[in-house]
Design an enzyme around this catalytic site. Structure first.
Site, PDB file in Angstrom:
ATOM      1  N   GLU A  40       0.741  -1.257   0.143  1.00  0.00           N
ATOM      2  CA  GLU A  40      -0.112  -0.129  -0.051  1.00  0.00           C
ATOM      3  C   GLU A  40       0.756   1.362   0.065  1.00  0.00           C
ATOM      4  O   GLU A  40       1.842   1.268   1.005  1.00  0.00           O
ATOM      5  CB  GLU A  40      -0.885   0.012   1.323  1.00  0.00           C
ATOM      6  CG  GLU A  40      -1.828   1.115   1.266  1.00  0.00           C
ATOM      7  CD  GLU A  40      -2.906   1.144   2.502  1.00  0.00           C
ATOM      8  OE1 GLU A  40      -2.844   0.286   3.381  1.00  0.00           O
ATOM      9  OE2 GLU A  40      -3.611   2.223   2.668  1.00  0.00           O
ATOM     10  N   ARG A 270       4.932 -12.931   9.656  1.00  0.00           N
ATOM     11  CA  ARG A 270       5.704 -11.644   9.276  1.00  0.00           C
ATOM     12  C   ARG A 270       7.028 -11.720  10.129  1.00  0.00           C
ATOM     13  O   ARG A 270       7.234 -12.160  11.100  1.00  0.00           O
ATOM     14  CB  ARG A 270       4.864 -10.367   9.574  1.00  0.00           C
ATOM     15  CG  ARG A 270       4.372 -10.053  11.149  1.00  0.00           C
ATOM     16  CD  ARG A 270       3.663  -8.760  11.459  1.00  0.00           C
ATOM     17  NE  ARG A 270       2.852  -8.395  10.303  1.00  0.00           N
ATOM     18  CZ  ARG A 270       2.741  -7.358   9.607  1.00  0.00           C
ATOM     19  NH1 ARG A 270       3.510  -6.323   9.936  1.00  0.00           N
ATOM     20  NH2 ARG A 270       1.874  -7.097   8.722  1.00  0.00           N
ATOM     21  N   LYS A 280       4.217   1.083   9.541  1.00  0.00           N
ATOM     22  CA  LYS A 280       4.411   2.276   8.740  1.00  0.00           C
ATOM     23  C   LYS A 280       3.873   3.332   9.612  1.00  0.00           C
ATOM     24  O   LYS A 280       4.121   4.520   9.471  1.00  0.00           O
ATOM     25  CB  LYS A 280       3.585   2.230   7.331  1.00  0.00           C
ATOM     26  CG  LYS A 280       4.587   1.255   6.382  1.00  0.00           C
ATOM     27  CD  LYS A 280       4.121   1.308   4.945  1.00  0.00           C
ATOM     28  CE  LYS A 280       3.103   0.203   4.996  1.00  0.00           C
ATOM     29  NZ  LYS A 280       2.600  -0.047   3.449  1.00  0.00           N
TER      30      LYS A 280
HETATM   31  P1  ATP Z   1       2.655  -2.289   8.118  1.00  0.00           P
HETATM   32  O1  ATP Z   1       1.737  -3.116   8.977  1.00  0.00           O
HETATM   33  O2  ATP Z   1       3.966  -2.487   8.613  1.00  0.00           O
HETATM   34  O3  ATP Z   1       2.245  -0.912   8.065  1.00  0.00           O
HETATM   35  P2  ATP Z   1       1.423  -3.381   5.980  1.00  0.00           P
HETATM   36  O4  ATP Z   1       1.181  -4.919   5.939  1.00  0.00           O
HETATM   37  O5  ATP Z   1       0.133  -2.500   5.985  1.00  0.00           O
HETATM   38  O6  ATP Z   1       2.719  -3.126   6.909  1.00  0.00           O
HETATM   39  P3  ATP Z   1       1.586  -3.219   3.068  1.00  0.00           P
HETATM   40  O7  ATP Z   1       2.148  -2.278   2.338  1.00  0.00           O
HETATM   41  O8  ATP Z   1       0.067  -3.759   3.037  1.00  0.00           O
HETATM   42  O9  ATP Z   1       2.269  -3.024   4.333  1.00  0.00           O
HETATM   43  O10 ATP Z   1       2.638  -4.607   2.793  1.00  0.00           O
HETATM   44  C1  ATP Z   1       3.017  -5.317   1.553  1.00  0.00           C
HETATM   45  C2  ATP Z   1       3.109  -6.799   1.726  1.00  0.00           C
HETATM   46  O11 ATP Z   1       4.311  -6.729   2.459  1.00  0.00           O
HETATM   47  C3  ATP Z   1       1.965  -7.409   2.156  1.00  0.00           C
HETATM   48  O12 ATP Z   1       1.859  -8.680   1.500  1.00  0.00           O
HETATM   49  C4  ATP Z   1       2.349  -7.796   3.581  1.00  0.00           C
HETATM   50  O13 ATP Z   1       1.855  -8.665   4.142  1.00  0.00           O
HETATM   51  C5  ATP Z   1       3.765  -7.626   3.601  1.00  0.00           C
HETATM   52  N1  ATP Z   1       4.380  -7.326   4.876  1.00  0.00           N
HETATM   53  C6  ATP Z   1       4.191  -6.159   5.627  1.00  0.00           C
HETATM   54  N2  ATP Z   1       4.658  -6.169   6.662  1.00  0.00           N
HETATM   55  C7  ATP Z   1       5.625  -7.562   6.774  1.00  0.00           C
HETATM   56  C8  ATP Z   1       6.573  -7.977   7.573  1.00  0.00           C
HETATM   57  N3  ATP Z   1       6.791  -7.301   8.876  1.00  0.00           N
HETATM   58  N4  ATP Z   1       7.115  -9.272   7.484  1.00  0.00           N
HETATM   59  C9  ATP Z   1       6.821  -9.830   6.345  1.00  0.00           C
HETATM   60  N5  ATP Z   1       5.993  -9.281   5.407  1.00  0.00           N
HETATM   61  C10 ATP Z   1       5.440  -8.117   5.629  1.00  0.00           C
HETATM   62 MG    MG Z   2      -1.531  -3.370   4.811  1.00  0.00          MG
END
Ligand code: ATP
Ligand code: MG
Length: 573
Positions: A40, A270, A280
């Site tokens: 995102e 994760r 984020k």
């Molecule tokens: P955050 O929770 O840190 O804000 P998010 O999951 O909202 O991150 P996205 O932009 O939706 O961030 O993530 C893009 C991809 O990266 C998704 O498939 C998500 O599952 C993966 N991802 C995000 N954080 C992690 C992590 N800590 N370890 C592994 N994969 C991750």
């Molecule tokens: Mg997300």
């Protein structure tokens, strides 16, 4: 399948590889492997995303498949092009290239058309309950939900209302489109989840074309299917959403919208890291509140921060690889990440001498005319890299820490009367300690063993300690930024009751010092890496310019003396 794999691959398969190999064996997708990385664009990527990137791109590479980069821009309020650009740059920097670049917003029309189809099939309805009412009707883990009073609206009425929602006839929040699944389902996600909401917000790509936006759960799987993704890999928090992911796709009963077989969602744990925050939202707070200098502050766990700090793609990939892919949540030690960059730097960083906290050292039995060129290897274990030449003069800078007036046992560095080797140049003895009025040591006067041929004394006596030096006349000034963990606690979110997580920020996570570095560093460029002998691995910062050099300490070397001292403090020898 096993016999088709190259013999070199003896590592056991992780569970994702097992699934993919089983699908290949059964020819489920006609041999195709298609993954996607779906960030995102509401912030910069962090090391957790690096894991997801390595998994998605890495699996596709391994099985001759492809990976799309898809910006999940279904929430217009928090998204920005700055983030899109940074995400692209970070994925490329890690060494991956994507097959196609898409935005969920590219599919807004097709998503809308599918929603109309679901309405016509009688499995989606327009609901007028407020947000609070919806929550209340939905029940909770212990109580089943109740049907919304609008649940049995006729498809024709729903279609008309949905078209008017799109047309802007209703106020934000006054109506939503919901899937008609099961209000009593033990899985809360299945209790008639939202598909669309009305939101008059400017979208960074579609502008004001839309005033209704699809929900993530509705859009995600459908976008996967539009792109013929075979394996939709995501993190564990989506496990409970999987039935919904499948439900939305299976409603295409006439196969008008997607090709079969449908993509499959698979979850992995994760990546979490000690001494930092990773969401984020929290990283954004650190940036907005000026606690760090930006998303690429070298203390941030972002990919851009790690890059600026001096981390390499190789080190990050090796870390991710070693942490492994699993189904169980885990927290990796920051020290583990550090050991990965140390390992990469050990064989890749040329050696240099830099004195971080300078103390003057004068050789009294040597004139300026006797100055000479010392030859030092760029890397002692890699003679093919050749030598560098550094002028050795009677006035030098050495590290304050390399002198002790009252040395402890096993001290092999400078002390009154003690002899040391100056790396690649001379054997010296410390004869006199000069102090200022306050008693602070400001200069050491030493003599050079003239019999020693830049290394060993003629009589064969052993000199145990070797220290680094720079010439006081030749050295150049440089700013050096030393970093510590941004949070002292391993888990910054585990705060005492009522305390904000930001209270745990390490106030001394950045120390800026003025160092003296060897003149061969004059032309160094941002992004280059060096080992400053005995002091750690350093990278040239993006703030650096030819006459005002700036270095970041990536990571220290393992300090042998600190360990001995700690051991002595514990009463051990
Ligand atoms: P955050 O929770 O840190 O804000 P998010 O999951 O909202 O991150 P996205 O932009 O939706 O961030 O993530 C893009 C991809 O990266 C998704 O498939 C998500 O599952 C993966 N991802 C995000 N954080 C992690 C992590 N800590 N370890 C592994 N994969 C991750
Ligand atoms: Mg997300």
């Amino acid at each position: 399948m096993t016999q088709d794999r190259p013999l070199s691959e003896s590592k056991p398969l992780n569970f994702l590889e097992e699934i993919i190999e089983a699908d290949l064996a059964s020819n489920k997708h006609q041999g195709r492997v298609m993954t996607r990385f779906p960030p995102e664009p509401n912030g910069y990527l962090h090391i957790g995303h690096a894991k997801s990137i390595c998994i998605n791109f890495g699996l596709a590479q391994k099985y001759g498949g492809k990976t799309n980069l898809r910006f999940d821009d279904t929430n217009p309020v928090k998204e920005d092009v700055e983030y899109v650009d940074s995400i692209r740059e970070d994925v490329r920097w890690l060494g991956f290239s994507w097959e196609s670049e898409y935005y969920a917003s590219d599919y807004f029309q097709r998503l809308y058309d599918y929603a109309e189809y679901l309405i016509q099939r009688g499995v989606a309805y327009v609901c007028d309950l407020t947000e609070t009412e919806i929550r209340e009707y939905r029940g909770n883990f212990y109580n089943p939900g109740r049907p919304s009073p609008y649940r049995d609206r006729h498809p024709e009425e729903n279609l008309e209302l949905f078209r008017r929602m799109r047309g802007g006839d209703f106020a934000d929040g006054s109506k939503v489109l919901r899937a008609k699944i099961d209000v009593q389902n033990p899985n809360m996600n299945m209790r008639d989840p939202l598909m669309y909401r009305i939101r008059r917000a400017h979208h960074h790509r579609t502008g004001d074309t839309w005033c209704i936006y699809p929900m993530y759960d509705y859009a995600h799987g459908i976008c996967d299917a539009f792109e013929n993704i075979t394996h939709s890999i995501c993190t564990l928090e989506f496990e409970d959403h999987r039935p919904l992911y499948e439900w939305f796709l299976e409603q295409d009963v006439e196969e008008k919208f997607f090709k079969r077989p449908l993509p499959r969602q698979i979850e992995f744990a994760r990546l979490n890291l000690t001494h930092t925050v990773m969401s984020k939202r929290r990283l954004l707070e650190l940036v907005q509140e000026g606690i760090v200098s930006g998303w690429d502050d070298p203390r941030m766990p972002t990919i851009s921060g790690l890059r600026r700090r001096g981390y390499t793609p190789e080190a990050i990939k090796s870390f991710v690889e070693r942490v492994g892919v699993a189904k169980a949540e885990m927290v990796a030690e920051m020290g583990y990440l550090e050991s990965c960059i140390r390992e990469h730097m050990e064989t890749h960083a040329p050696r240099r001498m830099a004195v971080l906290r300078p103390l003057k050292l004068t050789i009294t039995n040597m004139s300026h005319e006797q100055s000479f060129s010392a030859e030092l290897p760029h890397h002692a274990e890699m003679p093919e890299l050749g030598m560098r030449t550094i002028k050795f003069t009677p006035e030098l800078w050495v590290e304050q820490d390399d002198f002790r007036e009252d040395p402890p046992k096993k001290w092999f560095r400078l002390a009154p009367g003690a002899e040391v080797r100056l790396r690649g140049a001379a054997i010296i003895r410390c004869n006199e300690v000069v102090k200022d009025v306050e008693g602070k040591v400001i200069e050491l006067k030493c003599t050079r063993d003239e019999s020693a041929n830049r290394g060993n004394p003629a009589d064969g006596r052993k000199i145990k300690g070797t220290i680094h030096w720079v010439s006081a006349n030749e050295a150049i000034d440089a700013e050096v930024r030393l970093y510590e963990q941004l949070f002292l606690a391993k888990d910054p979110m585990d705060t005492p009751q009522g305390e904000d997580w930001r209270q745990g920020i390490n106030a001394s996570s950045l120390e800026v010092i003025n160092a003296k570095v060897e003149p061969t560093l004059t032309d160094c460029r941002p992004g280059q890496h060096f080992q400053f002998e005995r002091m750690g691995y350093f990278a040239v910062d993006s703030d650096s310019a030819p006459k005002s050099l700036v270095f970041n300490r990536i990571v220290s070397l393992k300090d042998g003396w600190a360990k001995i001292e700690a051991g002595q403090a514990l009463g051990r020898e």
